[in-house]
Design an enzyme around this catalytic site. Sequence first.
Site, PDB file in Angstrom:
ATOM      1  N   HIS A  18       0.853  -1.194   0.000  1.00 30.48           N
ATOM      2  CA  HIS A  18       0.000   0.000   0.000  1.00 30.48           C
ATOM      3  C   HIS A  18       0.887   1.242   0.000  1.00 30.48           C
ATOM      4  O   HIS A  18       2.122   1.130   0.020  1.00 30.48           O
ATOM      5  CB  HIS A  18      -1.013  -0.030   1.148  1.00 30.48           C
ATOM      6  CG  HIS A  18      -0.432  -0.061   2.536  1.00 30.48           C
ATOM      7  ND1 HIS A  18       0.282   0.974   3.073  1.00 30.48           N
ATOM      8  CD2 HIS A  18      -0.474  -1.018   3.504  1.00 30.48           C
ATOM      9  CE1 HIS A  18       0.645   0.678   4.309  1.00 30.48           C
ATOM     10  NE2 HIS A  18       0.214  -0.549   4.602  1.00 30.48           N
ATOM     11  N   HIS A  21       3.897   1.734   2.324  1.00 30.66           N
ATOM     12  CA  HIS A  21       5.162   1.096   1.930  1.00 30.66           C
ATOM     13  C   HIS A  21       5.804   1.875   0.781  1.00 30.66           C
ATOM     14  O   HIS A  21       7.020   2.006   0.702  1.00 30.66           O
ATOM     15  CB  HIS A  21       4.943  -0.350   1.468  1.00 30.66           C
ATOM     16  CG  HIS A  21       4.153  -1.191   2.420  1.00 30.66           C
ATOM     17  ND1 HIS A  21       3.018  -1.870   2.049  1.00 30.66           N
ATOM     18  CD2 HIS A  21       4.319  -1.437   3.737  1.00 30.66           C
ATOM     19  CE1 HIS A  21       2.531  -2.524   3.098  1.00 30.66           C
ATOM     20  NE2 HIS A  21       3.300  -2.271   4.140  1.00 30.66           N
ATOM     21  N   CYS A 126       2.714  -9.972  20.374  1.00 27.05           N
ATOM     22  CA  CYS A 126       1.753  -9.600  19.316  1.00 27.05           C
ATOM     23  C   CYS A 126       2.277 -10.170  18.006  1.00 27.05           C
ATOM     24  O   CYS A 126       3.359  -9.783  17.540  1.00 27.05           O
ATOM     25  CB  CYS A 126       1.612  -8.085  19.196  1.00 27.05           C
ATOM     26  SG  CYS A 126       0.622  -7.645  17.731  1.00 27.05           S
ATOM     27  N   CYS A 129       2.701  -7.501  15.185  1.00 21.11           N
ATOM     28  CA  CYS A 129       3.953  -6.717  15.266  1.00 21.11           C
ATOM     29  C   CYS A 129       5.165  -7.629  15.285  1.00 21.11           C
ATOM     30  O   CYS A 129       6.289  -7.159  15.159  1.00 21.11           O
ATOM     31  CB  CYS A 129       3.988  -5.873  16.537  1.00 21.11           C
ATOM     32  SG  CYS A 129       2.674  -4.663  16.693  1.00 21.11           S
ATOM     33  N   CYS A 144      -2.912  -5.403  21.903  1.00 24.71           N
ATOM     34  CA  CYS A 144      -1.926  -4.593  21.185  1.00 24.71           C
ATOM     35  C   CYS A 144      -2.602  -3.278  20.784  1.00 24.71           C
ATOM     36  O   CYS A 144      -3.611  -3.304  20.066  1.00 24.71           O
ATOM     37  CB  CYS A 144      -1.439  -5.331  19.939  1.00 24.71           C
ATOM     38  SG  CYS A 144      -0.496  -4.239  18.850  1.00 24.71           S
ATOM     39  N   HIS A 147      -2.744  -3.099  16.800  1.00 27.01           N
ATOM     40  CA  HIS A 147      -3.609  -4.025  16.064  1.00 27.01           C
ATOM     41  C   HIS A 147      -4.967  -4.241  16.714  1.00 27.01           C
ATOM     42  O   HIS A 147      -5.852  -4.831  16.122  1.00 27.01           O
ATOM     43  CB  HIS A 147      -2.896  -5.379  15.878  1.00 27.01           C
ATOM     44  CG  HIS A 147      -1.746  -5.315  14.941  1.00 27.01           C
ATOM     45  ND1 HIS A 147      -0.456  -5.061  15.360  1.00 27.01           N
ATOM     46  CD2 HIS A 147      -1.693  -5.429  13.596  1.00 27.01           C
ATOM     47  CE1 HIS A 147       0.343  -5.036  14.305  1.00 27.01           C
ATOM     48  NE2 HIS A 147      -0.381  -5.248  13.229  1.00 27.01           N
ATOM     49  N   LYS A 293      -4.179   5.203  11.386  1.00 21.16           N
ATOM     50  CA  LYS A 293      -3.054   4.714  10.586  1.00 21.16           C
ATOM     51  C   LYS A 293      -3.596   3.819   9.464  1.00 21.16           C
ATOM     52  O   LYS A 293      -4.437   2.955   9.716  1.00 21.16           O
ATOM     53  CB  LYS A 293      -2.100   3.897  11.456  1.00 21.16           C
ATOM     54  CG  LYS A 293      -0.903   3.363  10.676  1.00 21.16           C
ATOM     55  CD  LYS A 293      -0.030   2.425  11.481  1.00 21.16           C
ATOM     56  CE  LYS A 293       1.091   1.878  10.605  1.00 21.16           C
ATOM     57  NZ  LYS A 293       1.747   0.711  11.140  1.00 21.16           N
ATOM     58  N   LYS A 296      -3.005  -2.683   6.563  1.00 23.51           N
ATOM     59  CA  LYS A 296      -3.680  -3.840   6.006  1.00 23.51           C
ATOM     60  C   LYS A 296      -4.648  -4.415   7.024  1.00 23.51           C
ATOM     61  O   LYS A 296      -5.762  -4.799   6.704  1.00 23.51           O
ATOM     62  CB  LYS A 296      -2.645  -4.890   5.607  1.00 23.51           C
ATOM     63  CG  LYS A 296      -1.774  -4.435   4.461  1.00 23.51           C
ATOM     64  CD  LYS A 296      -0.631  -5.378   4.174  1.00 23.51           C
ATOM     65  CE  LYS A 296       0.524  -5.196   5.116  1.00 23.51           C
ATOM     66  NZ  LYS A 296       1.815  -5.692   4.620  1.00 23.51           N
TER      67      LYS A 296
HETATM   68  N1  MSP Z   1       8.954  -6.446   8.095  1.00 23.94           N
HETATM   69  C1  MSP Z   1       9.027  -5.346   8.990  1.00 23.94           C
HETATM   70  C2  MSP Z   1      10.244  -4.494   8.722  1.00 23.94           C
HETATM   71  C3  MSP Z   1      11.548  -5.214   8.825  1.00 23.94           C
HETATM   72  S1  MSP Z   1      12.895  -4.199   8.424  1.00 23.94           S
HETATM   73  C4  MSP Z   1      14.246  -5.067   8.881  1.00 23.94           C
HETATM   74  C5  MSP Z   1       7.764  -4.489   8.850  1.00 23.94           C
HETATM   75  N2  MSP Z   1       7.107  -4.613   7.714  1.00 23.94           N
HETATM   76  S2  MSP Z   1       5.735  -3.866   7.344  1.00 23.94           S
HETATM   77  O1  MSP Z   1       5.430  -4.288   6.005  1.00 23.94           O
HETATM   78  O2  MSP Z   1       4.750  -4.106   8.328  1.00 23.94           O
HETATM   79  O3  MSP Z   1       6.029  -2.350   7.411  1.00 23.94           O
HETATM   80  C6  MSP Z   1       7.089  -1.822   6.693  1.00 23.94           C
HETATM   81  C7  MSP Z   1       7.173  -0.343   6.836  1.00 23.94           C
HETATM   82  O4  MSP Z   1       6.022   0.306   6.314  1.00 23.94           O
HETATM   83  C8  MSP Z   1       7.283   0.098   8.284  1.00 23.94           C
HETATM   84  O5  MSP Z   1       8.261   1.119   8.367  1.00 23.94           O
HETATM   85  C9  MSP Z   1       5.912   0.630   8.552  1.00 23.94           C
HETATM   86  O6  MSP Z   1       5.866   1.561   9.541  1.00 23.94           O
HETATM   87  C10 MSP Z   1       5.602   1.258   7.209  1.00 23.94           C
HETATM   88  N3  MSP Z   1       4.201   1.562   7.121  1.00 23.94           N
HETATM   89  C11 MSP Z   1       3.167   0.693   7.273  1.00 23.94           C
HETATM   90  N4  MSP Z   1       2.013   1.415   7.254  1.00 23.94           N
HETATM   91  C12 MSP Z   1       2.297   2.737   7.080  1.00 23.94           C
HETATM   92  C13 MSP Z   1       1.535   3.895   6.921  1.00 23.94           C
HETATM   93  N5  MSP Z   1       0.221   3.893   6.992  1.00 23.94           N
HETATM   94  N6  MSP Z   1       2.205   5.056   6.650  1.00 23.94           N
HETATM   95  C14 MSP Z   1       3.555   5.105   6.497  1.00 23.94           C
HETATM   96  N7  MSP Z   1       4.293   4.018   6.669  1.00 23.94           N
HETATM   97  C15 MSP Z   1       3.694   2.851   7.065  1.00 23.94           C
HETATM   98  O7  MSP Z   1       7.463  -3.740   9.757  1.00 23.94           O
END
Ligand code: MSP
Length: 498
Positions: A18, A21, A126, A129, A144, A147, A293, A296
Amino acid sequence: MESKYITTPIYYVNDSPHVGHAVTTVAADVLVRFWRLKGETAYFLTGTDEHGAKLAEAAENVGITPQELVDKYSAEFQKAWDAINIRPDGFIRTTNPKHEQFVQNFLQKLYDSDHIYKGEYTGWYCTGCEEFKTGAQIGEGNTCPLHKTPLKEVSETAYLFRITNYESRIKELIRSDELKIRPESRKNEVLGFLEQGLHDIAISRKNVAWGIPLSWDNEHTVYVWVDALLNYLSASKGDVLEKSAPWPPTVQLIAKDILRFHAVIWPALLLAAGEQLPKELFAHGYFTIDGQKMSKSLGNVITPGQLINRYGVDGARYLLLAAVPFGTDGDISFERLDDIYNADLANNLGNLVNRAQVMIEKYSNGVVPSGRIVEGYGWNVSKIIDFEGFDAESINPTLGNLSARYRILNQLIEETKPWVLYKAGDQENLNNVLFTLATQLVSVGFLLHPFCPGSAKAILSIFDTSIDQIDYATLGESSHVAGVTIKPIQPLFPRLNP
Ligand code: MSP
């Protein structure tokens, strides 16, 4: 010159990407492109985080194997980045056997040197997380807060890492900026957290089958965050990718929720292994939707594909960075994105480019005349944009400066009225205006390149040039455009009528 190295988090592949990311990954792509404009060597790493209970559960829920799940979504991430013109030098997957081998060897070394010991670990976990929660991280009724789901009480034999040995060293490194944490508020947040004191952490899980087995005890798998953090190093030293990354990272982009892993556990692991630390961690905020926030698990996501369909590739890249200052939280909606698109890109930049090329065609037979920069409309680019110190915090000011520039150049047209100058036969002033527009559009095209590569290339192509023919040191004052026969392009950023 030493090569720069930038990383993004590796994303969990339990679902499609999304815009939360995408924003980090686009920002990394922009920084790398900017460094390369200055002639620096740079390496950009991104990838996918593919082990752990969360992914195993996601696979079970849809009745496929974890491997099938991670193959499917890892490919989706790669496709999504390709579609939005993100060009990483390496894409790492933690299920790559060479990464797995690297992680095993790394931990075996720490175990052999007594940085790791066997013990008992009890805590509230969790799975969303992939984290044991402590203190204020435990919400009401042992849930959590992120979540909104119940935490699992876990009590199991685990291998623990003596992170406490590194507590004071890490504090010192962060305080002195040897390990820079930005924005400044995030540095203070980590220092505050460290003040509360650390406890040794579990680096293995006993009942999580979908993970890398410990080489000395295959009843345990590596805790997914340790496996994931090590991707940045294995991409450099693990012979995992076709082209290996340099070491150490210049800057690691993350979002604020994963700051502690990166600012505490990650440097401690590196110190224990005798490796150099990254120079900087930059933690940005969240995209929110109606104050929540975007995630997913909450089901309120906007995808990069939706942005591309509506705003085009470059429109999507621009909006991801322009909608919310990189570093802070900010609410987004299609309504707001439409407004920014129309104001900055359609009415401002698109209109400017179109008017400039039409006027050069009409009033100068399609040839950029020689002339002087109209007084007050010159642009000493190097004074406005800090090329040397360009970093994550420069992204928004630079976009703001560019946008101001489009406005000023549109204003030049309004004020000098080239159509009146033409009718009046005032060739000198007309030439100066057309020359100014052409010269300044070349600067705009150059500076826009990291953000909107396709549109930047198109703007430069009007003047028969390209980024590798331009020297940033003389931007804004070069007169190479005089005498060039322009090659008009299709209108950029057509206006949306919502
Ligand atoms: N797999 C771990 C990261 C491991 S790095 C060694 C993870 N993955 S994640 O897919 O859940 O999230 C990846 C990144 O996307 C995180 O920095 C997370 O904060 C960011 N984001 C997820 N949702 C977000 C928003 N709504 N806005 C901005 N960034 C967000 O955590």
